[in-house]
Design an enzyme around this catalytic site. Structure first.
Site, short mmCIF file in Angstrom:
data_model
loop_
_atom_site.label_atom_id
_atom_site.label_comp_id
_atom_site.label_asym_id
_atom_site.label_seq_id
_atom_site.Cartn_x
_atom_site.Cartn_y
_atom_site.Cartn_z
CD GLU A 42 2.21 0.27 0.25
OE1 GLU A 42 2.81 -0.77 0.55
OE2 GLU A 42 0.97 0.40 0.31
CE LYS A 115 2.89 -3.43 3.74
NZ LYS A 115 2.21 -3.20 2.44
CB CYS A 152 0.14 -0.32 3.25
SG CYS A 152 -1.45 -0.56 2.42
#
Length: 285
Positions: A42, A115, A152
């Protein structure tokens, strides 16, 4: 027919050009070893800047169109004939996202995932920088199979993995930047629970998981690596430690996994009509 999966793990400087060069080199290495789907970590273009709230860091964001390094990885995907998800800090109008551009093996941009779950805590103050993603959970029909992507903090939520699996993902890819918890008195390392969360997704969805993390000290924050690839039973097939840099590669048989998934019956026995509390923050149906 088996598909070769790869995860990249390395330390990163705060120099974009150096990092892009380093990641590209490791991608080439992975492809040279036969990898068909390659996952970098990431926000690899620099140090993990979200540990503190600073206005100046918004200058790191760029739109997809005219991006300074995405076209380079797009060409690389086409040249190496690999599926390549690339993490970047996206600017879209007045919004900012923690995003992932997914390139197919011919270099075509399949789309961008933003995200969904944005953390906010000491050392991981992402809500200052990122809007919550508005793309929904995305699965991409690539040359080598159906690829489910998340980023993540998304990896801690079973709903993410289940939604990707329901959409037909053959593999879950989690680029990540996770390390020590600076708010703790001692250096708190969450490596074990981090891995167990994703391994749980692998088991309950009968799907392989690829997790790619950065490694090393960045200021007072330690990124513990331990990138890994698990099979559908939750076995870690390959893993790096807290110091290693390089490429992890293993194989997955997506067709066999699909048959095994059906045999376990997790998706046959689901009861969506009972899951109403999941749609409310307070758990009320």
């Amino acid at each position: 027919m088996k598909t070769k999966l790869a995860a990249i793990q390395c330390s990163l400087s705060d120099n974009v050009a150096q990092n892009v060069e380093k990641i590209e080199s490791l991608i080439v290495e992975a492809a040279g070893k036969g990898a068909q789907i390659v996952l970098p970590s990431e926000l690899f273009e620099g140090h993990y800047f979200c540990k503190e709230e600073k206005e100046e860091f918004f200058a790191r964001a760029n739109p997809v169109e005219g991006h300074p390094f995405l076209p380079r990885f797009q060409k690389l995907a086409a040249k190496l004939k690999i599926v390549l998800p690339v993490s970047f800090f996206e600017k879209a109008g007045q919004a900012h996202y923690n995003s992932l551009a997914v390139y197919d093996a011919d270099g075509s941009l399949m789309g961008v995932y933003r995200k969904s779950h944005i953390p906010d805590g000491p050392g991981y103050e992402e809500k200052f920088y990122f809007n919550p993603g508005d793309t929904g959970f995305r699965v991409w029909k690539t040359r080598y199979g159906m690829v489910g992507t998340a980023i993540c903090w998304d990896q801690w939520f079973p709903e993410t993995a289940r939604c990707l699996a329901l959409q037909g993902a053959d593999v879950l890819l989690y680029p990540t930047a996770i390390g020590s918890e600076p708010a703790s008195d001692d250096v708190m390392i969450t490596k074990d629970r981090w891995q167990r969360a994703m391994i749980g997704h692998a088991v309950s969805n009968v799907i392989p998981v690829v997790a790619s993390n950065r490694v090393g000290w960045e200021g007072k924050q330690f990124f513990y690596g331990h990138s890994f690839i698990s099979d559908t039973s939750g076995n870690k097939l390959v893993e790096m430690d807290e110091k290693q840099e390089g490429v992890l590669i293993t194989e997955a048989d997506f067709a066999q996994n699909s048959a095994t998934r059906a045999t376990w019956g997790f998706f046959r026995d689901r009861r969506p009509e009972l899951y109403g509390p999941l749609l409310k923050l307070d758990g009320r149906s």
